[in-house]
Write a protein that holds these residues in place. Structure first.
Motif: not given
Length: 466
Positions: A100-106, A184-190
């Motif tokens: 799954q992809s990552q999702r962030l929110a302020t 995938g983890e390699q595509n996450a925002i670090s």
């Protein structure tokens, strides 16, 4: 013209010129018809060979003689697509985790202390640099008059291939959301690093994934709504991890798509009759070609009508070479399968092929691999060597192309022949006109002399009797 003689000289000249023109013009017309017929026949021959060549291209590898199918017990969990080179087999597939992809929110309270804060409120000029886990970095620059959440959203969506941004209002105020486009983890925002003036609201948008943990889902100005993760699947007990739910290379020759977690079974089976259908298709294509060759070379002794390439050396060359390729054994083949005749495929009187289905099925059952090799063997197999004949006669510098160009050049030469004939006819016409004009003038002069003499005779004393 014709005044002196009383003869219609114009009509006479036209008839004489037409008589001179007709045999020469007919000869040119016959040559033109012959050239046009040959060009048309060669075009039909080339098209027939090219169509047959297309069939041969689909018989050049072992995969062209087999088709496999996949069966999945629970397709809602996994879908499978097998390529022709996939070996048959049964596999137990357990999907432990979907990618799954990552999702962030302020954070909900990030700008809660700012009066009348909305999506268009300026955050201040500066650079926002987003770093992914694989080291990829993207920087988005905001100017003083274009520095709102909406401006940052637009900059990300316009410039990034890895991220998608949106601004939503959850009832507590506007929030910026960021989603990675790839799973995938390699595509996450670090990390998210901000370079702006000290008092700028933009500085609140920092983020560091290293701060996150089991009990910690926020870092800087962002909360992680969904963590990026790799797919984890076990195939017959062997654990495999991939950054995507589209798996290739996990099963030999089979592509898997993971849809849900759970356990299922994937079966790869070969469809029966594929090789038989491929050979039938070859025979049908060859018979279609041979029928067209026979039509081009046909001759009816009763009506004396013949095909447009009857007796043509190029057509005869195609027929002879194709016949040899069909009947000759394949070099390098040992055992009981060395030629088409060994499969029960025989040549009939008109050159077409016939299949003994019982014999062919028997050979396929006894030694399917040898039957397939007869067609697919590199350079010397039936498909390769017949494709060589097709290319020899239809390629860029082929015999057919060379002959066609030669005939077209001769056709162009006929136009010059017509021009020369027209010039010759104009000169003949001018000569006839000159000759008949001279004759007409002479007859007119003779008539005048005759009339003068007649008048003189009438004026003699002996002719003036009362």
């Amino acid at each position: 013209m014709g005044v002196g003689s009383g003869i219609n000289v114009r009509d006479l000249v036209d008839q004489l010129v037409a008589a001179e023109r007709e045999p020469r013009e007919n000869r040119i017309a016959r040559q033109e018809q012959r050239f046009e017929a040959q060009i048309s026949g060669l075009g039909k021959l080339k098209n027939a060979l090219s169509e047959f060549g297309s069939t041969l291209s689909g018989l050049s590898s072992a995969g062209d003689f087999r088709q496999v199918e996949t069966r999945v017990v629970n397709e809602g969990m996994v879908t499978a697509n097998a390529r022709d080179n996939a070996p048959i087999g049964n596999y137990e597939v357990e999907v432990a985790q979907l990618a799954q992809s990552q999702r962030l929110a302020t954070s909900a309270d990030l700008f809660s202390g700012e009066e009348d804060f909305d999506p268009k409120t300026a955050l201040g000029a500066g650079d926002v640099t987003i770093t992914l886990a694989d080291g990829t970095t993207e920087t988005f620059t905001l100017s003083e008059n274009r520095s709102s959440l909406e401006n940052l959203r637009d900059a990300i969506n316009d410039q990034s291939a890895n991220l998608r941004a949106s601004v939503i209002d959850d009832g507590n105020g506007p929030r910026l959301t960021l989603s990675t486009t790839q799973t995938g983890e390699q595509n996450a925002i670090s990390r998210i690093d901000v370079n702006a003036d000290g008092g700028a609201l933009l500085n609140r948008l920092g983020f560091n994934a290293a701060d996150l943990g089991e009990d910690q889902d926020t870092s800087g100005g962002f909360r992680q709504l969904r963590a990026a993760q790799d797919a984890i699947v076990l195939v017959d007990g062997l654990q495999i991890t991939r950054p995507t739910n589209e798996l290739r290379g996990v099963l030999d020759g089979v592509d898997l798509t993971l849809n849900d977690v759970g356990t299922t079974r994937v079966t790869v089976a070969e469809q029966e009759g594929t090789a038989l259908e491929a050979i039938r298709g070859f025979v049908e294509a060859y018979n279609e070609l041979r029928g067209q060759l026979n039509e081009l070379n046909a001759f009816n002794p009763e009506s004396e009508e013949s095909g447009i390439l009857n007796g043509d050396s190029t057509l005869r060359g195609v027929q002879d070479q194709m016949a040899r390729m069909i009947s000759n054994p394949v070099e390098g083949m040992d055992g009981t399968v060395r030629a088409l005749a060994d499969l029960g495929i025989s040549t009939q009187r008109d050159g077409t092929l016939a299949i003994n289905e019982f014999r062919l099925n028997e050979r396929l059952s006894e030694d399917r691999e040898a039957v397939v090799s007869l067609f697919t063997q590199a350079d010397t197999g039936i498909a390769a060597r017949m494709k060589g004949v097709v290319d020899q006669f239809t390629g860029r510098d082929s015999i057919i192309n060379s002959r066609t160009k030669s005939l077209e050049k001769q056709m162009s030469g006929l136009a010059d022949d017509r021009d020369r004939l027209e010039y010759r006819m104009e000169r003949i016409e001018a000569r006839y006109i000159a000759q008949f004009s001279a004759m007409d003038a002479m007859i007119a002069q003779m008539n005048q002399t005759s009339q003068f003499l007649d008048n003189q005779l009438k004026a003699l004393p002996g002719n003036n009797r009362k």
